[in-house]
Design a protein around this motif. Structure first.
Motif, PDB file in Angstrom:
ATOM      1  N   SER A  23      67.760  86.853  63.552  1.00 51.03           N
ATOM      2  CA  SER A  23      67.938  87.150  64.978  1.00 51.03           C
ATOM      3  C   SER A  23      69.425  87.113  65.280  1.00 51.03           C
ATOM      4  O   SER A  23      70.133  86.184  64.874  1.00 51.03           O
ATOM      5  N   VAL A  24      69.895  88.139  65.981  1.00 48.52           N
ATOM      6  CA  VAL A  24      71.321  88.247  66.261  1.00 48.52           C
ATOM      7  C   VAL A  24      71.561  88.600  67.728  1.00 48.52           C
ATOM      8  O   VAL A  24      70.693  89.138  68.410  1.00 48.52           O
ATOM      9  N   VAL A  25      72.760  88.281  68.181  1.00 50.52           N
ATOM     10  CA  VAL A  25      73.271  88.710  69.472  1.00 50.52           C
ATOM     11  C   VAL A  25      74.488  89.570  69.177  1.00 50.52           C
ATOM     12  O   VAL A  25      75.399  89.143  68.472  1.00 50.52           O
ATOM     13  N   VAL A  26      74.500  90.803  69.697  1.00 53.34           N
ATOM     14  CA  VAL A  26      75.595  91.737  69.447  1.00 53.34           C
ATOM     15  C   VAL A  26      76.273  92.048  70.777  1.00 53.34           C
ATOM     16  O   VAL A  26      75.628  92.517  71.713  1.00 53.34           O
ATOM     17  N   ASN A  27      77.575  91.759  70.862  1.00 53.31           N
ATOM     18  CA  ASN A  27      78.367  92.126  72.033  1.00 53.31           C
ATOM     19  C   ASN A  27      79.108  93.412  71.703  1.00 53.31           C
ATOM     20  O   ASN A  27      79.788  93.487  70.681  1.00 53.31           O
ATOM     21  N   LEU A  28      78.977  94.406  72.578  1.00 52.56           N
ATOM     22  CA  LEU A  28      79.641  95.686  72.343  1.00 52.56           C
ATOM     23  C   LEU A  28      81.047  95.686  72.927  1.00 52.56           C
ATOM     24  O   LEU A  28      81.384  94.871  73.778  1.00 52.56           O
ATOM     25  N   VAL A  29      81.877  96.628  72.467  1.00 52.44           N
ATOM     26  CA  VAL A  29      83.286  96.657  72.847  1.00 52.44           C
ATOM     27  C   VAL A  29      83.516  96.971  74.322  1.00 52.44           C
ATOM     28  O   VAL A  29      84.604  96.718  74.828  1.00 52.44           O
ATOM     29  N   ASP A  30      82.516  97.488  75.025  1.00 48.53           N
ATOM     30  CA  ASP A  30      82.715  97.790  76.446  1.00 48.53           C
ATOM     31  C   ASP A  30      82.823  96.520  77.292  1.00 48.53           C
ATOM     32  O   ASP A  30      83.229  96.572  78.446  1.00 48.53           O
ATOM     33  N   GLY A  31      82.460  95.359  76.716  1.00 50.89           N
ATOM     34  CA  GLY A  31      82.597  94.085  77.414  1.00 50.89           C
ATOM     35  C   GLY A  31      81.478  93.765  78.389  1.00 50.89           C
ATOM     36  O   GLY A  31      81.446  92.688  78.963  1.00 50.89           O
ATOM     37  N   ARG A  32      80.552  94.689  78.613  1.00 45.14           N
ATOM     38  CA  ARG A  32      79.472  94.479  79.578  1.00 45.14           C
ATOM     39  C   ARG A  32      78.106  94.444  78.931  1.00 45.14           C
ATOM     40  O   ARG A  32      77.156  93.945  79.508  1.00 45.14           O
ATOM     41  N   THR A  33      77.984  94.982  77.734  1.00 45.48           N
ATOM     42  CA  THR A  33      76.675  95.188  77.112  1.00 45.48           C
ATOM     43  C   THR A  33      76.451  94.221  75.960  1.00 45.48           C
ATOM     44  O   THR A  33      77.306  94.067  75.093  1.00 45.48           O
ATOM     45  N   THR A  34      75.276  93.593  75.968  1.00 43.70           N
ATOM     46  CA  THR A  34      74.841  92.721  74.886  1.00 43.70           C
ATOM     47  C   THR A  34      73.467  93.189  74.435  1.00 43.70           C
ATOM     48  O   THR A  34      72.618  93.513  75.261  1.00 43.70           O
ATOM     49  N   ILE A  35      73.260  93.226  73.126  1.00 45.61           N
ATOM     50  CA  ILE A  35      71.955  93.584  72.570  1.00 45.61           C
ATOM     51  C   ILE A  35      71.484  92.425  71.702  1.00 45.61           C
ATOM     52  O   ILE A  35      72.232  91.945  70.850  1.00 45.61           O
ATOM     53  N   THR A  36      70.266  91.958  71.942  1.00 49.98           N
ATOM     54  CA  THR A  36      69.670  90.934  71.093  1.00 49.98           C
ATOM     55  C   THR A  36      68.533  91.575  70.313  1.00 49.98           C
ATOM     56  O   THR A  36      67.874  92.492  70.796  1.00 49.98           O
ATOM     57  N   GLY A  37      68.314  91.101  69.094  1.00 55.26           N
ATOM     58  CA  GLY A  37      67.232  91.652  68.290  1.00 55.26           C
ATOM     59  C   GLY A  37      67.225  91.065  66.902  1.00 55.26           C
ATOM     60  O   GLY A  37      67.941  90.116  66.608  1.00 55.26           O
ATOM     61  N   THR A  38      66.409  91.639  66.041  1.00 55.72           N
ATOM     62  CA  THR A  38      66.295  91.208  64.650  1.00 55.72           C
ATOM     63  C   THR A  38      67.036  92.196  63.772  1.00 55.72           C
ATOM     64  O   THR A  38      66.721  93.386  63.769  1.00 55.72           O
TER      65      THR A  38
END
Length: 67
Positions: free
Chosen positions: A8-23
């Motif tokens: 399970s990971v949390v990914v922060n994108l370079v736009d600074g506003r978007t986070t995606i969580t998933g496997t």
């Protein structure tokens, strides 16, 4: 090099506003594949993403393994 680890990971994108969580299912030097993902953009409920998500590495600011 292909990495196959189901974490399970949390990914922060370079736009600074978007986070995606998933496997994380598969990981290449140029992209990451997530399943069971949720998109978090600001306040409110996260949006569920059906199927697999491929995220290019140049769009990832930070990725943290949480489980």
């Amino acid at each position: 090099m292909l990495t196959v680890r189901r974490k399970s990971v949390v990914v922060n994108l370079v736009d600074g506003r978007t986070t995606i969580t998933g496997t994380r299912r598969l990981s290449w030097p140029w992209q990451v594949k997530l399943t069971d993902a949720e998109l978090h953009q600001g306040p409110g409920e996260p949006s569920r993403i059906d199927g697999a998500v491929l995220i290019p590495r140049h769009r990832i600011d930070f990725m943290q393994v949480v489980g």
